[in-house]
Design an enzyme around this catalytic site. Structure first.
Site, short mmCIF file in Angstrom:
data_model
loop_
_atom_site.label_atom_id
_atom_site.label_comp_id
_atom_site.label_asym_id
_atom_site.label_seq_id
_atom_site.Cartn_x
_atom_site.Cartn_y
_atom_site.Cartn_z
CD GLU A 91 -3.05 -1.01 2.14
OE1 GLU A 91 -4.16 -1.48 1.90
OE2 GLU A 91 -2.75 -0.50 3.23
CB CYS A 104 2.81 7.07 3.59
SG CYS A 104 3.29 5.83 4.77
CB CYS A 111 7.62 -5.77 8.40
SG CYS A 111 9.05 -5.08 9.27
CB CYS A 115 6.67 -3.71 16.04
SG CYS A 115 8.33 -3.20 15.53
CB CYS A 118 3.36 -2.95 13.56
SG CYS A 118 3.45 -2.72 11.78
CB CYS A 342 0.59 4.75 11.58
SG CYS A 342 1.18 6.34 11.14
N1 SAH Z 1 9.41 -0.07 9.72
C1 SAH Z 1 9.57 1.32 9.88
C2 SAH Z 1 8.65 2.13 9.00
C3 SAH Z 1 7.24 1.64 8.82
S1 SAH Z 1 6.19 1.75 10.23
C4 SAH Z 1 9.41 1.72 11.34
O1 SAH Z 1 9.02 0.90 12.13
O2 SAH Z 1 9.74 2.86 11.65
C5 SAH Z 1 5.87 3.50 10.31
C6 SAH Z 1 5.46 3.99 11.68
O3 SAH Z 1 4.16 3.49 12.02
C7 SAH Z 1 6.39 3.54 12.78
O4 SAH Z 1 6.72 4.61 13.63
C8 SAH Z 1 5.55 2.54 13.50
O5 SAH Z 1 5.96 2.41 14.83
C9 SAH Z 1 4.17 3.08 13.37
N2 SAH Z 1 3.12 2.10 13.63
C10 SAH Z 1 3.13 0.79 13.36
N3 SAH Z 1 1.97 0.22 13.74
C11 SAH Z 1 1.22 1.18 14.28
C12 SAH Z 1 -0.09 1.22 14.84
N4 SAH Z 1 -0.85 0.12 14.92
N5 SAH Z 1 -0.57 2.39 15.28
C13 SAH Z 1 0.18 3.51 15.18
N6 SAH Z 1 1.42 3.55 14.64
C14 SAH Z 1 1.94 2.39 14.22
FE1 SF4 Z 2 8.05 -3.57 10.70
FE2 SF4 Z 2 5.78 -2.57 11.62
FE3 SF4 Z 2 7.87 -2.79 13.24
FE4 SF4 Z 2 7.92 -0.95 11.27
S1 SF4 Z 2 6.53 -0.99 13.03
S2 SF4 Z 2 9.57 -2.39 11.83
S3 SF4 Z 2 6.75 -2.06 9.68
S4 SF4 Z 2 6.78 -4.49 12.27
#
Ligand code: SAH
Ligand code: SF4
Length: 388
Positions: A91, A104, A111, A115, A118, A342
């Site tokens: 996306e 974005c 990934c 995390c 996420c 996000c």
């Molecule tokens: N992998 C990279 C970039 C993609 S994620 C990273 O982790 O930075 C982009 C941003 O979205 C990151 O700051 C991540 O922590 C945030 N993010 C991921 N899942 C989220 C969620 N469920 N709610 C709010 N922010 C989220």
């Molecule tokens: Fe990967 Fe999501 Fe963690 Fe970013 S926030 S590193 S996209 S798992």
């Protein structure tokens, strides 16, 4: 297989053209046609010699991404879902703001970092995107939007790119760097170095490499003030830890003077949102890293088992940071009605049937052919600023 010309930065394209017996200035012309004019048909590149056009037709192509769907949010946010083959989708999200347009961009299908908060992380990792697939997201969005918004020649729709879509960009480094170079190149998108942001969960060695190769703006997803909690939320923290990460941030700023690091911090109810944790963050960074904080309201999804921090708690957290003199913004959530916020991206990538069923249920789906209706939504979008 023809070579995908979106895979090349200018140097790469010059090498490719040299292989065809062509001078560098031809590569510059070709690069400008592709990226500045959005042209993919060599026959229409009128100032290229006929002989070169014929050579290109035999061995090269500008490979666009296949669009599965496009949604336009009530707030003007646009989300494209692209098919990248093998049952994978990625996306890309356009966020219009009063003074700029931000795109974005995704770097991977899925990934591997995993995390806790996420949804991309919960799906696991499918594959890295190629440089061409990263650049094609910008190519598609920029030229679609320019046409729809009726922008004059030379005007651009996107002046800010954030690598905050699906994936960990620094785990796809070899493809990322040429894509960044094309974003920055004056013969292509000509974005300023400070308006291209790589967001990372914190890969220390790769932050050092980016500093040497292409020091664009850096956002680091911190999410916790101590290793015990960060190990839980961002599993790759177990490798280097927060202190080594902050040292890498300090080194990064040496290559990018007058810059600052943006620390992203996803606000999770009862997990990382107490005033004491805000104070611990202040002790961590104050006098050490030039930075600002961007607090992100958590976008919940069922499998996470986590909840969004109440607004008052986010405000109180921000106040602690601000009182310590740290610039702090609270990200305004955009495009929630089309799951473009996000961490909500491409929740169904592995299951194309589910994607189709879910899309069919949604009233907000804009058929690709009906571009004019999307244009009117875009044109009438409220121009509200985002605090990020
Ligand atoms: N992998 C990279 C970039 C993609 S994620 C990273 O982790 O930075 C982009 C941003 O979205 C990151 O700051 C991540 O922590 C945030 N993010 C991921 N899942 C989220 C969620 N469920 N709610 C709010 N922010 C989220
Ligand atoms: Fe990967 Fe999501 Fe963690 Fe970013 S926030 S590193 S996209 S798992």
């Amino acid at each position: 297989m023809p070579a995908n010309l979106l895979d090349f930065d200018l140097e790469g394209l010059a090498d490719f053209c040299a292989g065809l017996g062509e001078k560098r200035f031809r590569a510059v012309q070709l690069y400008r046609w592709i990226h500045q004019k959005g042209e993919s048909d060599f026959e229409r590149m009128s100032d290229l010699a006929k002989s070169l056009r014929a050579k290109l037709a035999g061995c090269a192509a500008v490979q666009r991404l296949a669009v599965i769907s496009e949604h336009v949010s009530a707030d003007g946010t646009v989300k494209w879902l692209f098919d990248v083959g093998g049952g994978n989708a990625i996306e890309t999200v356009f966020i219009p703001e009063a003074d700029r347009g931000t795109l974005c961009v995704s770097s991977q299908a899925g990934c591997a970092v995993g995390c806790r908060f996420c949804s991309t992380g919960h799906q696991g990792f499918s594959r890295n995107l190629s440089t061409g697939e990263i650049v094609a997201q910008l190519w598609h969005a920029e030229h679609q939007l320019r046409a729809r918004l009726g922008l004059a020649a030379g005007e651009r729709a996107i002046d800010n790119v954030v690598m905050m879509g699906m994936g960990e960009p620094l785990q796809n480094y070899a493809a990322l760097v040429p894509a960044l170079r094309t974003m920055l190149d004056d013969h292509a998108y000509g974005l300023s170095r400070r308006r291209v942001t790589v967001s990372t969960s914190g890969m220390v060695t790769m932050i050092d490499r980016l500093r040497q190769d292409c020091p664009v703006a850096l956002a680091v997803s911190l999410h916790a003030p101590d290793d015990a909690l960060r190990d839980q939320l961002v599993p790759l923290n177990r490798k280097d830890g927060i202190q080594a990460l902050l040292d890498a941030c300090v080194r990064y700023l040496e290559a990018a003077p007058r810059d600052f690091i943006t620390f992203e911090y996803c606000m999770l109810d009862g997990v990382n949102d107490s005033p004491a944790q805000a104070q611990a963050l202040v002790r961590l960074v104050q006098g050490r890293v030039l930075c600002k904080f961007n607090l992100i309201p958590f976008n919940p999804f069922p499998a996470s088992g986590l909840h969004r921090s109440p607004r008052e708690r986010v405000l109180a957290f921000a106040q602690v940071l601000q009182d310590a003199g740290i610039i702090t913004t609270i990200r305004k959530t955009r495009g929630e009605d089309i799951d473009a916020a996000c961490g909500q991206l491409a929740g169904e990538v592995q299951d194309r049937t589910a994607v189709q069923q879910r899309l069919a249920r949604r009233s907000a789906v804009i058929p690709i052919a009906a571009a004019s209706s999307a244009a009117s939504v875009l044109a009438s979008a409220p121009a509200s600023g985002v605090a990020s």
